[in-house]
Design a protein around this motif. Structure first.
Motif, PDB file in Angstrom:
ATOM      1  N   TRP A 197       6.651  40.344 -32.810  1.00  0.00           N
ATOM      2  CA  TRP A 197       5.536  39.876 -31.992  1.00  0.00           C
ATOM      3  C   TRP A 197       4.723  38.867 -32.782  1.00  0.00           C
ATOM      4  O   TRP A 197       4.608  38.961 -34.000  1.00  0.00           O
ATOM      5  CB  TRP A 197       4.635  41.048 -31.589  1.00  0.00           C
ATOM      6  CG  TRP A 197       5.303  42.033 -30.688  1.00  0.00           C
ATOM      7  CD1 TRP A 197       5.904  43.200 -31.036  1.00  0.00           C
ATOM      8  CD2 TRP A 197       5.440  41.923 -29.270  1.00  0.00           C
ATOM      9  NE1 TRP A 197       6.411  43.840 -29.929  1.00  0.00           N
ATOM     10  CE2 TRP A 197       6.143  43.073 -28.833  1.00  0.00           C
ATOM     11  CE3 TRP A 197       5.043  40.960 -28.331  1.00  0.00           C
ATOM     12  CZ2 TRP A 197       6.450  43.286 -27.492  1.00  0.00           C
ATOM     13  CZ3 TRP A 197       5.343  41.173 -26.994  1.00  0.00           C
ATOM     14  CH2 TRP A 197       6.038  42.328 -26.589  1.00  0.00           C
ATOM     15  N   SER A 209       0.847  36.502 -32.653  1.00  0.00           N
ATOM     16  CA  SER A 209      -0.489  36.514 -32.067  1.00  0.00           C
ATOM     17  C   SER A 209      -0.565  35.536 -30.899  1.00  0.00           C
ATOM     18  O   SER A 209       0.296  34.667 -30.722  1.00  0.00           O
ATOM     19  CB  SER A 209      -1.526  36.116 -33.126  1.00  0.00           C
ATOM     20  OG  SER A 209      -1.383  34.748 -33.476  1.00  0.00           O
ATOM     21  N   ALA A 210      -1.620  35.662 -30.112  1.00  0.00           N
ATOM     22  CA  ALA A 210      -1.802  34.786 -28.950  1.00  0.00           C
ATOM     23  C   ALA A 210      -1.898  33.328 -29.380  1.00  0.00           C
ATOM     24  O   ALA A 210      -1.300  32.443 -28.758  1.00  0.00           O
ATOM     25  CB  ALA A 210      -3.052  35.204 -28.179  1.00  0.00           C
ATOM     26  N   GLN A 211      -2.658  33.038 -30.448  1.00  0.00           N
ATOM     27  CA  GLN A 211      -2.794  31.642 -30.869  1.00  0.00           C
ATOM     28  C   GLN A 211      -1.482  31.097 -31.413  1.00  0.00           C
ATOM     29  O   GLN A 211      -1.194  29.915 -31.289  1.00  0.00           O
ATOM     30  CB  GLN A 211      -3.895  31.478 -31.919  1.00  0.00           C
ATOM     31  CG  GLN A 211      -4.232  30.005 -32.153  1.00  0.00           C
ATOM     32  CD  GLN A 211      -5.459  29.775 -32.996  1.00  0.00           C
ATOM     33  OE1 GLN A 211      -5.677  30.479 -33.973  1.00  0.00           O
ATOM     34  NE2 GLN A 211      -6.270  28.788 -32.625  1.00  0.00           N
ATOM     35  N   ARG A 259       1.278  31.474 -30.160  1.00  0.00           N
ATOM     36  CA  ARG A 259       2.103  31.082 -29.011  1.00  0.00           C
ATOM     37  C   ARG A 259       1.542  29.855 -28.288  1.00  0.00           C
ATOM     38  O   ARG A 259       2.080  29.441 -27.268  1.00  0.00           O
ATOM     39  CB  ARG A 259       2.212  32.238 -28.015  1.00  0.00           C
ATOM     40  CG  ARG A 259       2.921  33.475 -28.543  1.00  0.00           C
ATOM     41  CD  ARG A 259       3.227  34.456 -27.419  1.00  0.00           C
ATOM     42  NE  ARG A 259       2.011  34.947 -26.773  1.00  0.00           N
ATOM     43  CZ  ARG A 259       1.355  36.033 -27.158  1.00  0.00           C
ATOM     44  NH1 ARG A 259       1.788  36.736 -28.195  1.00  0.00           N
ATOM     45  NH2 ARG A 259       0.260  36.420 -26.525  1.00  0.00           N
ATOM     46  N   ASN A 260       0.459  29.289 -28.821  1.00  0.00           N
ATOM     47  CA  ASN A 260      -0.240  28.197 -28.150  1.00  0.00           C
ATOM     48  C   ASN A 260       0.405  26.862 -28.515  1.00  0.00           C
ATOM     49  O   ASN A 260       0.225  26.343 -29.621  1.00  0.00           O
ATOM     50  CB  ASN A 260      -1.720  28.214 -28.546  1.00  0.00           C
ATOM     51  CG  ASN A 260      -2.564  27.294 -27.693  1.00  0.00           C
ATOM     52  OD1 ASN A 260      -2.168  26.174 -27.392  1.00  0.00           O
ATOM     53  ND2 ASN A 260      -3.738  27.769 -27.309  1.00  0.00           N
TER      54      ASN A 260
END
Length: 316
Positions: A289, A291-293, A295-296
């Motif tokens: 996995w 982090s959200a950032q 995947r940015n």
């Protein structure tokens, strides 16, 4: 109260006895690829110690011509001789590479390109962690300068050689710490606010974003790239932080060995069939996995452009 203390007394002993089992649980990822590498060329940064050393040793064992790209050449020569003796592979070479100095990076690349016709594996392994505030020769904050910008420049300079040698792979050693990272483009060099831990996490996030954007730009070229989390490894990475060194010593029986820490890098460098997973982040030899950032795509592209601007590279 006394009874509770008596119950807790055996706890350290029980933890010590359980340490091998706990370490085994935390070291589940093992590279099982049987791939051999005769005729292949590999570069491993920071290969004179720790994970880099073990990675280089395994690549040499499989028959590759391996370049140990090290800041400390004298130490690198000792490691090269050790690897040559243990593997029987005499094609283990040491070259000077200081990722805190872009002139050294360019000199390394220039020498390598003049010396070698091919490059099949580039492992961007070297790094610093928890440094007091300091700058590279070129004025970059040390974590960002070494962990990201140094490897960004090195990869850029070697990219055409990788493409000409396809299939080829680039492995960027990141960390689980990227989850705590946030890219602040207004304070990228830590001059407005600096925290050693956050600076390290930011640089590890940059490794993941760089990997994803590089994969996007290399699509169809035959060169694939992967970010890896090696795990918590008993290595010299904590040498700049007395606190982290003490913590690593205290919990050393639970940490991975450098050999175990090298497994995910080796998995991404060697395992067949990973091409469709280019740009992914691996932990314990499987996709992990992020982090959200991390995947940015917008942040990844901006980081690429900012990195090119800081290094004086053309935007493309």
């Amino acid at each position: 109260m006394i009874a509770a203390l008596l119950l807790l007394l055996p706890l350290p002993l029980l933890l010590y006895m359980a340490a091998p089992r706990i370490r085994e649980m935390l070291s589940s990822g093992v590279c099982t690829s049987p791939v051999q590498l005769p005729g292949k060329v590999a570069v491993v940064t920071g290969a004179n110690t720790g994970i880099g050393k073990e990675t280089a040793k395994e690549l040499a064992k499989r028959g590759a011509r391996v370049y140990l790209a090290c800041r400390d050449v004298q130490k690198g020569e000792l490691v090269a001789k050790e690897i040559q003796t243990k593997t029987g592979n005499q094609q283990v070479l040491v070259r000077k590479l200081d990722l805190a100095d872009t002139r050294s990076i360019r000199a390394f690349a220039q020498g390598f390109l003049a010396e070698e016709k091919q490059l099949h594996i580039l492992i961007n392994n070297a790094g610093v962690m928890m440094c007091p505030y300091s700058k590279t020769v070129d004025g970059f904050e040390m974590h960002m300068g070494v962990n990201h910008l140094g490897h960004f420049l090195l990869t850029h300079l070697l990219l055409e050689k990788l493409k000409a040698s396809a299939p080829a792979r680039v492995v960027n050693v990141s960390s689980l710490a990227h989850f705590l990272g946030r890219l602040n483009f207004h304070n990228l060099q830590g001059e407005k606010f600096y925290n050693a831990g956050l600076a390290y996490c930011q640089s590890k996030l940059a490794n993941v974003l760089f990997t994803q954007e590089l994969a996007r730009r290399l699509k169809g070229s035959g060169v694939t790239t992967y970010a890896v989390h090696p795990g918590s490894v008993n290595s010299e990475l904590t040498r700049y932080s007395t606190f982290m060194t003490c913590m690593w010593w205290l919990f050393s029986c639970f940490l991975k060995t450098p050999e175990q820490g090298a497994q995910t890098s080796l998995h991404c460098a060697l395992t067949e069939g990973l091409e469709r997973l280019s740009g992914e982040y691996f932990s314990d030899c499987r996709v992990g996995w992020v982090s959200a950032q991390a995947r940015n795509e917008t942040v990844a592209r901006r980081l690429w452009d900012v990195s090119c601007d800081l290094l004086g590279l053309p935007l493309d």
